[in-house]
Design a protein around this motif. Sequence first.
Motif, PDB file in Angstrom:
ATOM      1  N   VAL A  42      65.345   9.601  58.543  1.00 17.78           N
ATOM      2  CA  VAL A  42      64.610  10.728  59.133  1.00 17.78           C
ATOM      3  C   VAL A  42      65.143  11.056  60.517  1.00 17.78           C
ATOM      4  N   SER A  43      65.396  10.030  61.329  1.00 18.77           N
ATOM      5  CA  SER A  43      65.887  10.279  62.688  1.00 18.77           C
ATOM      6  C   SER A  43      67.301  10.830  62.687  1.00 18.77           C
ATOM      7  N   ASN A  44      68.061  10.569  61.615  1.00 18.37           N
ATOM      8  CA  ASN A  44      69.389  11.167  61.496  1.00 18.37           C
ATOM      9  C   ASN A  44      69.314  12.632  61.096  1.00 18.37           C
ATOM     10  N   LEU A  45      68.369  12.962  60.240  1.00 13.84           N
ATOM     11  CA  LEU A  45      68.289  14.326  59.729  1.00 13.84           C
ATOM     12  C   LEU A  45      67.620  15.285  60.708  1.00 13.84           C
ATOM     13  N   ALA A  46      66.592  14.807  61.406  1.00 13.48           N
ATOM     14  CA  ALA A  46      65.797  15.701  62.259  1.00 13.48           C
ATOM     15  C   ALA A  46      66.631  16.430  63.314  1.00 13.48           C
ATOM     16  N   PRO A  47      67.466  15.744  64.122  1.00 21.13           N
ATOM     17  CA  PRO A  47      68.246  16.483  65.125  1.00 21.13           C
ATOM     18  C   PRO A  47      69.192  17.504  64.500  1.00 21.13           C
ATOM     19  N   VAL A  48      69.794  17.148  63.357  1.00 18.90           N
ATOM     20  CA  VAL A  48      70.710  18.073  62.692  1.00 18.90           C
ATOM     21  C   VAL A  48      69.968  19.328  62.239  1.00 18.90           C
ATOM     22  N   LEU A  49      68.785  19.136  61.647  1.00 17.51           N
ATOM     23  CA  LEU A  49      68.001  20.274  61.170  1.00 17.51           C
ATOM     24  C   LEU A  49      67.543  21.159  62.331  1.00 17.51           C
ATOM     25  N   ILE A  50      67.141  20.530  63.437  1.00 10.33           N
ATOM     26  CA  ILE A  50      66.666  21.296  64.595  1.00 10.33           C
ATOM     27  C   ILE A  50      67.804  22.134  65.170  1.00 10.33           C
ATOM     28  N   VAL A  51      68.966  21.502  65.388  1.00 11.65           N
ATOM     29  CA  VAL A  51      70.098  22.202  65.997  1.00 11.65           C
ATOM     30  C   VAL A  51      70.651  23.268  65.058  1.00 11.65           C
ATOM     31  N   CYS A  52      70.861  22.905  63.800  1.00 13.22           N
ATOM     32  CA  CYS A  52      71.454  23.853  62.852  1.00 13.22           C
ATOM     33  C   CYS A  52      70.518  25.014  62.549  1.00 13.22           C
ATOM     34  N   GLY A  53      69.214  24.762  62.605  1.00 14.11           N
ATOM     35  CA  GLY A  53      68.274  25.850  62.378  1.00 14.11           C
ATOM     36  C   GLY A  53      68.320  26.894  63.475  1.00 14.11           C
ATOM     37  N   ALA A  54      68.687  26.477  64.684  1.00 16.86           N
ATOM     38  CA  ALA A  54      68.750  27.407  65.815  1.00 16.86           C
ATOM     39  C   ALA A  54      70.154  27.928  66.073  1.00 16.86           C
ATOM     40  N   ALA A  55      71.184  27.234  65.577  1.00 15.09           N
ATOM     41  CA  ALA A  55      72.571  27.595  65.883  1.00 15.09           C
ATOM     42  C   ALA A  55      72.947  28.942  65.288  1.00 15.09           C
ATOM     43  N   PRO A  99      73.321  -6.018  63.727  1.00 13.80           N
ATOM     44  CA  PRO A  99      72.797  -5.056  62.742  1.00 13.80           C
ATOM     45  C   PRO A  99      72.237  -3.803  63.409  1.00 13.80           C
ATOM     46  N   ILE A 100      73.114  -3.041  64.050  1.00 12.65           N
ATOM     47  CA  ILE A 100      72.725  -1.816  64.735  1.00 12.65           C
ATOM     48  C   ILE A 100      73.015  -0.631  63.823  1.00 12.65           C
ATOM     49  N   VAL A 101      71.992   0.159  63.527  1.00 11.05           N
ATOM     50  CA  VAL A 101      72.174   1.343  62.695  1.00 11.05           C
ATOM     51  C   VAL A 101      72.567   2.515  63.585  1.00 11.05           C
ATOM     52  N   MET A 102      73.770   3.026  63.387  1.00  8.22           N
ATOM     53  CA  MET A 102      74.247   4.160  64.169  1.00  8.22           C
ATOM     54  C   MET A 102      73.773   5.462  63.531  1.00  8.22           C
ATOM     55  N   GLY A 103      73.592   6.476  64.350  1.00 10.05           N
ATOM     56  CA  GLY A 103      73.140   7.745  63.811  1.00 10.05           C
ATOM     57  C   GLY A 103      73.160   8.837  64.852  1.00 10.05           C
ATOM     58  N   VAL A 104      72.489   9.919  64.536  1.00 15.92           N
ATOM     59  CA  VAL A 104      72.422  11.073  65.425  1.00 15.92           C
ATOM     60  C   VAL A 104      71.411  10.798  66.531  1.00 15.92           C
ATOM     61  N   SER A 105      71.748  11.185  67.745  1.00 14.40           N
ATOM     62  CA  SER A 105      70.883  10.916  68.893  1.00 14.40           C
ATOM     63  C   SER A 105      70.102  12.157  69.297  1.00 14.40           C
ATOM     64  N   PHE A 106      68.839  11.950  69.672  1.00 15.21           N
ATOM     65  CA  PHE A 106      68.019  13.024  70.228  1.00 15.21           C
ATOM     66  C   PHE A 106      68.370  13.302  71.684  1.00 15.21           C
ATOM     67  N   THR A 107      69.140  12.421  72.307  1.00 19.06           N
ATOM     68  CA  THR A 107      69.396  12.517  73.745  1.00 19.06           C
ATOM     69  C   THR A 107      70.027  13.844  74.122  1.00 19.06           C
ATOM     70  N   PHE A 108      70.945  14.335  73.293  1.00 18.97           N
ATOM     71  CA  PHE A 108      71.706  15.537  73.639  1.00 18.97           C
ATOM     72  C   PHE A 108      71.115  16.795  73.017  1.00 18.97           C
ATOM     73  N   LEU A 109      69.909  16.685  72.483  1.00 16.46           N
ATOM     74  CA  LEU A 109      69.318  17.802  71.746  1.00 16.46           C
ATOM     75  C   LEU A 109      69.187  19.058  72.621  1.00 16.46           C
ATOM     76  N   GLY A 164      62.194   9.754  76.367  1.00 14.25           N
ATOM     77  CA  GLY A 164      60.942   9.757  75.633  1.00 14.25           C
ATOM     78  C   GLY A 164      60.095  10.978  75.948  1.00 14.25           C
ATOM     79  N   LEU A 165      60.010  11.338  77.229  1.00  8.28           N
ATOM     80  CA  LEU A 165      59.228  12.519  77.623  1.00  8.28           C
ATOM     81  C   LEU A 165      59.842  13.804  77.074  1.00  8.28           C
ATOM     82  N   SER A 166      61.189  13.873  77.056  1.00  9.14           N
ATOM     83  CA  SER A 166      61.844  15.077  76.537  1.00  9.14           C
ATOM     84  C   SER A 166      61.647  15.232  75.039  1.00  9.14           C
ATOM     85  N   LEU A 167      61.372  14.123  74.340  1.00  6.99           N
ATOM     86  CA  LEU A 167      61.185  14.170  72.890  1.00  6.99           C
ATOM     87  C   LEU A 167      59.748  14.473  72.492  1.00  6.99           C
ATOM     88  N   LEU A 168      58.830  14.485  73.456  1.00  4.00           N
ATOM     89  CA  LEU A 168      57.447  14.809  73.123  1.00  4.00           C
ATOM     90  C   LEU A 168      57.339  16.210  72.515  1.00  4.00           C
TER      91      LEU A 168
END
Length: 277
Positions: A42-55, A99-109, A164-168
């Motif tokens: 879910v955390s991998n898909l959400a940033p992609v969907l948010i960005v691509c929906g607005a791009a 065992p670190i799962v890599m993925g899309v980051s919300f940091t650069f959203l 965390g505050l920016s992701l609220l």
Amino acid sequence: MKNNKEEKVVSISTENIYVLNGRVPLKKAIPFGLQHVLAMFVSNLAPVLIVCGAAIVRGTGEHLTSAEITQLLQCAMFVAGIGTCMQLYPIWKIGSKLPIVMGVSFTFLGSLLVICTNPQLGYEGMIGAVILGGIFEGLVGLSAKYWKRFLTPVVSACVVIAIGLSLLSVGMDSWGGGNGVSDFGAWYHLLVGAFTLIVCLVSRYLLKGVYKNLNILVGLIFGYLLSIIFTVANIAPMVDFSGISKTISEVGIFSIPKLVFFTSHTPVFDLGAFFTI
């Protein structure tokens, strides 16, 4: 000491959940592993969907098609799998052997949304900035031993709090139905979000032992089930099944992710976009 270490790795016990190389009974490993994968999914898909929906596409002002967004989701999951394997099995200095799962980051959203919605840059400018930013971040990571002493716990804590505050706002947008949707804030979106949250909290209280940590998985399952029920019963349009069938017809049930250089959206390397990230 060597024998004790080997015993921890070989023996199968519930206590090994908190041991790095510990082996857990299968009946507990499967649900915990499933929850972990779903949470990362879910955390991998959400940033992609948010960005691509607005791009928007550079020079045209048009948005990406559902088939293109699906292909980008494939790329995100494919690369996340490669990155996770590299963390588990390091190559040279790349990887932590953890065992670190890599993925899309919300940091650069926020930065990505600023770039991809700029008509002069669009999606292509965002991709160029991500490529340059990725190379820069890799170089910074390899030279971490020279500057990491400046990152005190106070600095790290401030960065984590700021993220965390920016992701609220992102979480509240998702609760309302998603960024830019016509029925944002509709009662059924709010109800499903509240229902999912309540199920997570109740599951945390009712489940016993280590199963308490499965509350997120239980909330996800019940939340999706309620959304499907609302859609099938014509109470509220929560799941667009027609969109799913159309995307499958365009992309296919199975397809190989495409490199961005082999698509119609050629990256644009703009220093302004790079510095924004």
